[in-house]
Write a protein that holds these residues in place. Structure first.
Motif, short mmCIF file in Angstrom:
data_model
loop_
_atom_site.label_atom_id
_atom_site.label_comp_id
_atom_site.label_asym_id
_atom_site.label_seq_id
_atom_site.Cartn_x
_atom_site.Cartn_y
_atom_site.Cartn_z
N ASP A 1 0.89 -1.17 0.00
CA ASP A 1 0.00 0.00 0.00
C ASP A 1 0.92 1.21 0.00
OD1 ASP A 1 -2.00 1.83 0.27
OD2 ASP A 1 -2.85 0.99 2.10
N VAL A 2 1.12 1.81 -1.17
CA VAL A 2 2.14 2.85 -1.34
C VAL A 2 1.58 4.21 -0.96
CG1 VAL A 2 3.68 3.96 -2.98
CG2 VAL A 2 3.26 1.49 -3.15
N ARG A 3 2.23 4.87 -0.05
CA ARG A 3 1.84 6.22 0.35
C ARG A 3 2.90 7.24 -0.04
NH1 ARG A 3 0.19 3.83 5.36
NH2 ARG A 3 -1.73 2.68 5.00
N SER A 4 4.15 6.77 -0.23
CA SER A 4 5.25 7.65 -0.58
C SER A 4 6.08 6.95 -1.66
CB SER A 4 6.10 7.95 0.66
OG SER A 4 6.52 6.75 1.28
N HIS A 5 7.26 7.43 -1.91
CA HIS A 5 8.17 6.85 -2.90
C HIS A 5 7.73 7.05 -4.34
CE1 HIS A 5 10.00 5.06 0.57
NE2 HIS A 5 9.05 4.18 0.76
N PHE A 6 6.64 7.80 -4.58
CA PHE A 6 6.22 8.05 -5.97
C PHE A 6 7.24 8.94 -6.67
CE2 PHE A 6 1.86 7.20 -4.24
CZ PHE A 6 1.54 6.15 -5.09
N ILE A 7 7.49 8.67 -7.95
CA ILE A 7 8.39 9.48 -8.75
C ILE A 7 7.60 10.15 -9.87
CG2 ILE A 7 10.38 8.01 -8.24
CD1 ILE A 7 10.07 6.77 -11.02
N LYS A 8 8.19 11.21 -10.43
CA LYS A 8 7.53 11.96 -11.50
C LYS A 8 7.70 11.21 -12.83
CE LYS A 8 6.17 15.54 -9.09
NZ LYS A 8 4.74 15.88 -8.92
N LYS A 9 6.79 10.32 -13.09
CA LYS A 9 6.83 9.55 -14.33
C LYS A 9 5.42 9.09 -14.66
CE LYS A 9 8.83 5.40 -16.49
NZ LYS A 9 9.69 4.21 -16.29
N ASP A 10 4.95 9.42 -15.84
CA ASP A 10 3.61 9.04 -16.25
C ASP A 10 3.52 7.54 -16.53
OD1 ASP A 10 2.60 11.60 -16.05
OD2 ASP A 10 3.04 12.10 -18.15
N ILE A 11 2.35 6.99 -16.32
CA ILE A 11 2.09 5.59 -16.68
C ILE A 11 1.66 5.56 -18.14
CG2 ILE A 11 0.74 3.53 -16.15
CD1 ILE A 11 0.22 4.76 -13.36
N PRO A 12 2.38 4.86 -19.02
CA PRO A 12 1.97 4.79 -20.43
C PRO A 12 0.56 4.23 -20.57
CG PRO A 12 4.20 3.94 -20.14
CD PRO A 12 3.63 4.12 -18.77
N ASP A 13 -0.15 4.71 -21.56
CA ASP A 13 -1.54 4.27 -21.76
C ASP A 13 -1.64 2.76 -21.90
OD1 ASP A 13 -2.45 6.85 -21.60
OD2 ASP A 13 -2.60 7.15 -23.76
N LYS A 14 -0.70 2.14 -22.62
CA LYS A 14 -0.77 0.69 -22.82
C LYS A 14 -0.64 -0.06 -21.50
CE LYS A 14 0.81 0.44 -27.62
NZ LYS A 14 1.84 -0.10 -28.56
N VAL A 15 0.23 0.44 -20.62
CA VAL A 15 0.40 -0.19 -19.30
C VAL A 15 -0.86 0.00 -18.46
CG1 VAL A 15 1.71 -0.15 -17.14
CG2 VAL A 15 2.90 0.06 -19.35
N LEU A 16 -1.38 1.23 -18.45
CA LEU A 16 -2.59 1.52 -17.68
C LEU A 16 -3.76 0.67 -18.16
CD1 LEU A 16 -4.15 3.17 -15.59
CD2 LEU A 16 -4.45 4.94 -17.33
N LEU A 17 -3.90 0.53 -19.46
CA LEU A 17 -5.01 -0.26 -19.98
C LEU A 17 -4.87 -1.74 -19.63
CD1 LEU A 17 -5.50 1.49 -23.44
CD2 LEU A 17 -7.08 1.52 -21.49
N ARG A 18 -3.65 -2.24 -19.59
CA ARG A 18 -3.46 -3.64 -19.17
C ARG A 18 -3.89 -3.81 -17.71
NH1 ARG A 18 1.47 -3.61 -22.33
NH2 ARG A 18 2.73 -3.17 -20.49
#
Length: 236
Positions: A24-41
């Motif tokens: 359950d991630v609350r921190s450690h996020f980095i500035k990087k978008d999730i590609p549409d193909k990955v999100l759709l999977r």
């Protein structure tokens, strides 16, 4: 003809790795978008979850807008303060107040997962005796999403310190639809070796033998079996 539906050893290793390393991630996020193909999977994996009566009662609201997230963050801050006040006189109050409990604005994407009890009409096969099976179905979709995201190297956090009334207003959710989960998704610097709350000493992980009963509530197996069951925790 013999049909073997078992996964191969490498496939099983991957599945169990996703299960045991999911956080359950609350921190450690980095500035990087999730590609549409990955999100759709990831979303497609969620959409293939089991559901009572094949009702598929979920919707996924994808949220990137900064102003929308700010409003949700304000709801979180109000609810968090209410929780802190509920802990008045409790030695855990200070620890709770210092915890990082959300990544609403830091994550690449927020997703609100909802439950629509009206989908496919009022009669849903299998829901007639236990109405909550509809919500359980949505939770199955959330778990699918979480594990698929972990397989893709994407972190997920479930923000439960929120007001559903606020979410309904901010996101324009119809009155008959119920928000079930508000999730934050994004790539992370790392996946912690243990859940944050376990590392912080908030609560320990229970041994498997403490939650398994046989035939009736409270009936446990032999001490030898209990020791064997608890030993599997070391697999993590």
């Amino acid at each position: 003809m013999t049909l073997d539906y078992a996964l191969s050893d490498p496939e099983k290793d991957g599945l169990y790795k996703a299960i045991f390393s999911r956080r359950d991630v609350r921190s450690h996020f980095i500035k990087k978008d999730i590609p549409d193909k990955v999100l759709l999977r990831i979303l497609n994996a969620a959409h293939h979850a089991p559901s009572v009566g094949f009702s598929q009662p979920w919707n996924f609201i994808l949220i990137k807008d900064a102003d929308t997230r700010r409003q949700v963050k304000e709801s979180f801050l109000r609810e968090r303060q209410r929780s802190i006040e509920m802990l008045a006189g409790d030695e855990r109050q200070e620890k709770y107040a210092k915890m990082k409990l959300e990544g609403i604005e830091e994550s690449a994407l927020n997703v609100c997962v909802t439950y629509d009890p009206t989908r496919f009409g009022p009669f849903v096969l299998g829901r007639t005796s236990i109405e909550d099976t509809g919500v359980y179905s949505v939770c199955c979709a959330i778990q699918n999403l979480w594990l698929a995201a972990r397989a893709e190297g994407v972190g997920v956090g479930w923000v439960s310190i929120l007001s559903n009334e606020d979410l309904e207003r901010i996101l324009g959710i119809p009155s008959h639809v119920k928000p079930v989960a508000y999730l934050t998704l994004g790539y992370v610097r790392e996946f912690a070796d243990k859940p944050d709350l376990e590392k912080a000493g908030w609560l320990p992980r229970m041994g498997l033998s403490k939650v398994v009963c046989y035939e009736k509530w409270g009936v446990q197996e032999s001490k030898e079996w209990a020791a064997l069951a608890d030993a599997v925790n070391s697999v993590e």
